[in-house]
Design a protein around this motif. Sequence first.
Motif, PDB file in Angstrom:
ATOM      1  N   LYS A 247    -135.560  36.928  33.521  1.00 13.58           N
ATOM      2  CA  LYS A 247    -134.355  37.717  33.281  1.00 13.58           C
ATOM      3  C   LYS A 247    -134.145  37.890  31.787  1.00 13.58           C
ATOM      4  O   LYS A 247    -134.548  37.055  30.978  1.00 13.58           O
ATOM      5  CB  LYS A 247    -133.119  37.027  33.879  1.00 13.58           C
ATOM      6  CG  LYS A 247    -133.146  36.905  35.378  1.00 13.58           C
ATOM      7  CD  LYS A 247    -132.970  38.240  36.035  1.00 13.58           C
ATOM      8  CE  LYS A 247    -132.940  38.099  37.533  1.00 13.58           C
ATOM      9  NZ  LYS A 247    -132.599  39.341  38.191  1.00 13.58           N
TER      10      LYS A 247
ATOM     11  N   GLU B  84    -127.186  41.156  32.762  1.00 15.79           N
ATOM     12  CA  GLU B  84    -128.401  40.448  33.122  1.00 15.79           C
ATOM     13  C   GLU B  84    -129.343  41.437  33.785  1.00 15.79           C
ATOM     14  O   GLU B  84    -128.976  42.090  34.756  1.00 15.79           O
ATOM     15  CB  GLU B  84    -128.084  39.300  34.090  1.00 15.79           C
ATOM     16  CG  GLU B  84    -129.303  38.501  34.473  1.00 15.79           C
ATOM     17  CD  GLU B  84    -128.980  37.424  35.482  1.00 15.79           C
ATOM     18  OE1 GLU B  84    -129.113  36.245  35.128  1.00 15.79           O
ATOM     19  OE2 GLU B  84    -128.624  37.768  36.615  1.00 15.79           O
TER      20      GLU B  84
ATOM     21  N   MET C 249    -128.501  28.892  34.629  1.00 16.74           N
ATOM     22  CA  MET C 249    -129.443  29.386  33.652  1.00 16.74           C
ATOM     23  C   MET C 249    -130.185  28.183  33.063  1.00 16.74           C
ATOM     24  O   MET C 249    -129.599  27.173  32.740  1.00 16.74           O
ATOM     25  CB  MET C 249    -128.693  30.163  32.567  1.00 16.74           C
ATOM     26  CG  MET C 249    -129.589  31.020  31.770  1.00 16.74           C
ATOM     27  SD  MET C 249    -128.821  32.213  30.650  1.00 16.74           S
ATOM     28  CE  MET C 249    -127.158  31.724  30.457  1.00 16.74           C
TER      29      MET C 249
ATOM     30  N   ASN D  77    -134.487  32.489  35.702  1.00 14.69           N
ATOM     31  CA  ASN D  77    -133.277  32.122  36.439  1.00 14.69           C
ATOM     32  C   ASN D  77    -133.604  31.034  37.457  1.00 14.69           C
ATOM     33  O   ASN D  77    -134.735  30.542  37.531  1.00 14.69           O
ATOM     34  CB  ASN D  77    -132.620  33.347  37.074  1.00 14.69           C
ATOM     35  CG  ASN D  77    -133.392  33.924  38.231  1.00 14.69           C
ATOM     36  OD1 ASN D  77    -134.483  33.481  38.551  1.00 14.69           O
ATOM     37  ND2 ASN D  77    -132.836  34.930  38.868  1.00 14.69           N
TER      38      ASN D  77
ATOM     39  N   THR E 150    -122.077  41.712  28.097  1.00 14.78           N
ATOM     40  CA  THR E 150    -123.463  41.332  28.361  1.00 14.78           C
ATOM     41  C   THR E 150    -123.846  41.696  29.787  1.00 14.78           C
ATOM     42  O   THR E 150    -123.004  41.708  30.686  1.00 14.78           O
ATOM     43  CB  THR E 150    -123.696  39.822  28.139  1.00 14.78           C
ATOM     44  OG1 THR E 150    -122.849  39.093  29.010  1.00 14.78           O
ATOM     45  CG2 THR E 150    -123.440  39.438  26.708  1.00 14.78           C
TER      46      THR E 150
ATOM     47  N   GLU F  36    -131.039  38.856  29.041  1.00 11.21           N
ATOM     48  CA  GLU F  36    -129.617  39.086  28.787  1.00 11.21           C
ATOM     49  C   GLU F  36    -129.518  40.147  27.708  1.00 11.21           C
ATOM     50  O   GLU F  36    -130.037  39.979  26.606  1.00 11.21           O
ATOM     51  CB  GLU F  36    -128.944  37.795  28.342  1.00 11.21           C
ATOM     52  CG  GLU F  36    -127.459  37.943  28.165  1.00 11.21           C
ATOM     53  CD  GLU F  36    -126.802  36.636  27.726  1.00 11.21           C
ATOM     54  OE1 GLU F  36    -125.577  36.674  27.519  1.00 11.21           O
ATOM     55  OE2 GLU F  36    -127.489  35.622  27.573  1.00 11.21           O
TER      56      GLU F  36
ATOM     57  N   LYS G  62    -131.360  37.159  25.088  1.00  6.65           N
ATOM     58  CA  LYS G  62    -132.025  35.958  25.555  1.00  6.65           C
ATOM     59  C   LYS G  62    -132.982  36.311  26.692  1.00  6.65           C
ATOM     60  O   LYS G  62    -132.637  37.101  27.572  1.00  6.65           O
ATOM     61  CB  LYS G  62    -130.977  34.969  26.064  1.00  6.65           C
ATOM     62  CG  LYS G  62    -131.464  33.596  26.357  1.00  6.65           C
ATOM     63  CD  LYS G  62    -130.360  32.721  26.932  1.00  6.65           C
ATOM     64  CE  LYS G  62    -129.176  32.633  26.003  1.00  6.65           C
ATOM     65  NZ  LYS G  62    -128.114  31.767  26.521  1.00  6.65           N
TER      66      LYS G  62
END
Length: 151
Positions: free
Chosen positions: A115, A22, A1, A109, A20, A117, A105
Amino acid sequence: MTKPIAENRRARYDYFIEETFEAGIMLTGTEVKSLRVGRANIAESYASVEGREIKLINADIPPYGHANRFNHEPRRHRKLLLHRKQIDKLIGAVQRDGRTMIPLKLYWNDKGLAKLEIGLAKGKKLHDKRETEAARDWQRDKARLMKGDRD
């Protein structure tokens, strides 16, 4: 990340993050250009279930300056790209358990894809201020009374 484009720092303060995920984001060309410059804000955004899809709502990606004619809507709903099992798990947690989907977030990537989160969270119990306010008021009153006795 890599380095995040945008973070929601307040989310970890207001919620208990249990799990979490992604997710990819479905973006238009000018949104990608604006994110490449590093302009985005997810502090006031949230994820919501619409039909059998999960959408990012109220995320602010400002217009790209050099594409005025074909710019995007800054706070439009953006579809999140997840696997079907993840979508079913998130929908079940929201509808059955009353959990909240919080964007944590936004980042690029290693492959250069945007991406997001997402945290599956439950709200924290708000701190009751009445006791601290009563103690503070008593200390103030006590100081006034002690000051009055000296005169």
